[in-house]
Design an enzyme around this catalytic site. Sequence first.
Site, PDB file in Angstrom:
ATOM      1  N   LYS A 237      51.077  55.277  18.857  1.00  0.00           N
ATOM      2  CA  LYS A 237      50.529  56.261  19.787  1.00  0.00           C
ATOM      3  C   LYS A 237      51.642  56.807  20.667  1.00  0.00           C
ATOM      4  O   LYS A 237      52.541  56.073  21.085  1.00  0.00           O
ATOM      5  CB  LYS A 237      49.444  55.603  20.639  1.00  0.00           C
ATOM      6  N   GLU A 275      37.512  50.564  18.479  1.00  0.00           N
ATOM      7  CA  GLU A 275      38.084  51.830  17.979  1.00  0.00           C
ATOM      8  C   GLU A 275      37.097  52.568  17.090  1.00  0.00           C
ATOM      9  O   GLU A 275      36.465  51.961  16.222  1.00  0.00           O
ATOM     10  CB  GLU A 275      39.290  51.545  17.073  1.00  0.00           C
ATOM     11  N   GLU A 288      37.725  49.341  14.139  1.00  0.00           N
ATOM     12  CA  GLU A 288      38.084  47.937  14.355  1.00  0.00           C
ATOM     13  C   GLU A 288      37.985  47.579  15.831  1.00  0.00           C
ATOM     14  O   GLU A 288      37.850  48.461  16.675  1.00  0.00           O
ATOM     15  CB  GLU A 288      39.492  47.625  13.817  1.00  0.00           C
ATOM     16  N   ARG A 292      42.869  42.365  22.584  1.00  0.00           N
ATOM     17  CA  ARG A 292      43.982  42.198  23.526  1.00  0.00           C
ATOM     18  C   ARG A 292      43.924  43.276  24.600  1.00  0.00           C
ATOM     19  O   ARG A 292      43.206  44.259  24.464  1.00  0.00           O
ATOM     20  CB  ARG A 292      45.301  42.366  22.772  1.00  0.00           C
TER      21      ARG A 292
HETATM   22  C1  MV4 Z   1      40.811  55.463   8.800  1.00  0.00           C
HETATM   23  C2  MV4 Z   1      41.180  56.817   8.746  1.00  0.00           C
HETATM   24  C3  MV4 Z   1      40.382  57.671   8.036  1.00  0.00           C
HETATM   25  N1  MV4 Z   1      39.299  57.216   7.394  1.00  0.00           N
HETATM   26  N2  MV4 Z   1      39.715  55.062   8.151  1.00  0.00           N
HETATM   27  C4  MV4 Z   1      44.510  53.992  11.404  1.00  0.00           C
HETATM   28  C5  MV4 Z   1      44.514  52.899  12.422  1.00  0.00           C
HETATM   29  C6  MV4 Z   1      43.477  51.947  12.006  1.00  0.00           C
HETATM   30  N3  MV4 Z   1      42.773  51.425  13.144  1.00  0.00           N
HETATM   31  C7  MV4 Z   1      42.573  52.734  11.122  1.00  0.00           C
HETATM   32  N4  MV4 Z   1      43.235  53.985  10.854  1.00  0.00           N
HETATM   33  C8  MV4 Z   1      42.621  54.959  10.156  1.00  0.00           C
HETATM   34  N5  MV4 Z   1      41.520  54.574   9.496  1.00  0.00           N
HETATM   35  C9  MV4 Z   1      38.979  55.936   7.453  1.00  0.00           C
HETATM   36  N6  MV4 Z   1      37.899  55.508   6.797  1.00  0.00           N
HETATM   37  C10 MV4 Z   1      42.305  57.215   9.406  1.00  0.00           C
HETATM   38  C11 MV4 Z   1      43.037  56.304  10.095  1.00  0.00           C
HETATM   39  C12 MV4 Z   1      44.216  56.893  10.643  1.00  0.00           C
HETATM   40  C13 MV4 Z   1      44.393  57.122  11.977  1.00  0.00           C
HETATM   41  C14 MV4 Z   1      43.445  56.724  12.899  1.00  0.00           C
HETATM   42  C15 MV4 Z   1      43.641  56.955  14.206  1.00  0.00           C
HETATM   43  C16 MV4 Z   1      44.784  57.591  14.627  1.00  0.00           C
HETATM   44  C17 MV4 Z   1      45.743  57.988  13.751  1.00  0.00           C
HETATM   45  C18 MV4 Z   1      45.559  57.760  12.421  1.00  0.00           C
HETATM   46  C19 MV4 Z   1      46.527  58.187  11.548  1.00  0.00           C
HETATM   47  C20 MV4 Z   1      46.333  57.961  10.243  1.00  0.00           C
HETATM   48  C21 MV4 Z   1      45.201  57.315   9.777  1.00  0.00           C
END
Ligand code: MV4
Length: 503
Positions: A237, A275, A288, A292
């Site tokens: 971030k 999240e 998720e 923390r």
């Molecule tokens: C995803 C997604 C798109 N679709 N799940 C990235 C962090 C982790 N907590 C889960 N993430 C993602 N999961 C689905 N089904 C896209 C991301 C993701 C993302 C999420 C938040 C901020 C930036 C990101 C950059 C790429 C992918």
Amino acid sequence: MFDKVLIANRGEIALRVLRACRELGVRTVVVHSSADADSLPVRLADETVQIGPASSRQSYLNAAAIVEAARQTGAQAVHPGYGFLSEDADFAEICAENGLTFVGPPPQVMAALGDKSTARALMSRAGLPLPPGSVRTLPTAADALDVAAEVGYPVIVKAAAGGGGRGMTVVRSAAELPRAYARTRAAAQVAFGDDRVYVERYLADARHVEVQVLCDNHGNGIHLGTRDCSVQRRHQKLIEEAPAPALRPATLDTLAETALRGALSVGFTGAGTVEFLVDEAERCHFLEINCRIQVEHPVTELVTGIDLVHEQLHVAAGTPLRLRQEDVQLRGVAVECRVNVEDPDRDFAPAPGRLDRFRPPGGPFTRVDTHGHVGYLVSPHYDSLLAKVAVWAPDRDGALDRLDRALGEFEVAGPGVRTTIPFARRVLRDAAFRAGRHTTALVERLLHPPAADAVPVAAPPPNGAAADRAAPAVPDIRADADPAGRTPVTAVPAAGPNAWRNR
Ligand code: MV4
């Protein structure tokens, strides 16, 4: 309250926790590597114990050395900060076995939520909306193909032991899936010693919104509103803000209530973050739960007036929550910029070195969390986060202007030293960001602008602010999320007509 707390971390978060302890009259033990021997948290601590060499594995990740330091100094609790051992259920268990209070949820809860596939199943059971996909892990590529065929492409293959963006692969078609499945499993085995994976529909161009929750050991919980963390590069971030902008109040309320319900349903305690991805239609999808204190917690503190580390320590000591939900009032807007010692011109490679000049910003409603100082040697051994600049203002425009002003004052210089400040200021000038309508696609667009002839110029969006949605990399998910014409999947619990989601 505890008499003495051991801080098992370094850098700005070690200082942050140390300051909270001091304000509460709690003595501090700071454990540190040889590389951090004259760092600010070590200098300010009541007691210090050197637990190993520069290498994190032998120091900040060395559970035995940390527990031994707690024994030697008589610390009653361990605050793990973020990163390092903060989400290690085995470490939390070792603390408990040694009579130490781990500042965080119980080990079993950390273990359950640390397994992202289990977390998904638990949250589905609690009624949280999920991205369509498998709830169990998938033992064969054929299983992955079956799930993908049902939810539609693109899909994302995720390691159960991953999280925070580690161990995931986006797949655009069935032809790519078997190889991506095998590759993700092999990488997960290497990274986590656990090769279980699951599949979700990939939600492109969504916003990353998270909810801060705080729960005590007596079954009580509150939420502290939302944060938008969509400005990310490779899951790091860069800028975070509270509350999440440009969402309907009803969406914000739903997110907050849903997050708290999910956390309480699994016996979560302490400070946690739930999240979500929020799509264009403001549908929310659980991703998720982080167990923390997070890097970006200051923006929540600035809009609520609540010190999250104080509250973490109180609930860890067994005190019932001192705040009711109605005591949490959100006021104004806070924005934080992470200042990393990295070179944006070299693919954000670490650019550490000695700080010959270091002059952090000041001024009204401007908070700087940093362990930096003139003469500080930024070590290549650790994370490149040097400082966080967080500002507050009554409204979002005022907060963004104030952050730009503060970043303009920040002087960080030394041989080989580069920072992400200039790149962050570019983000602050971006029209979509300014309008609060940006998505997780923003940073890539700034770094790799689409070719001029690929950008529609004839018909700009009516508000002139949705430029980052002009050329979606994959189809709009509203167009084909529901090929069989079923009820929108995210609005429906897992059982019943949508039981196919529970494969
Ligand atoms: C995803 C997604 C798109 N679709 N799940 C990235 C962090 C982790 N907590 C889960 N993430 C993602 N999961 C689905 N089904 C896209 C991301 C993701 C993302 C999420 C938040 C901020 C930036 C990101 C950059 C790429 C992918």
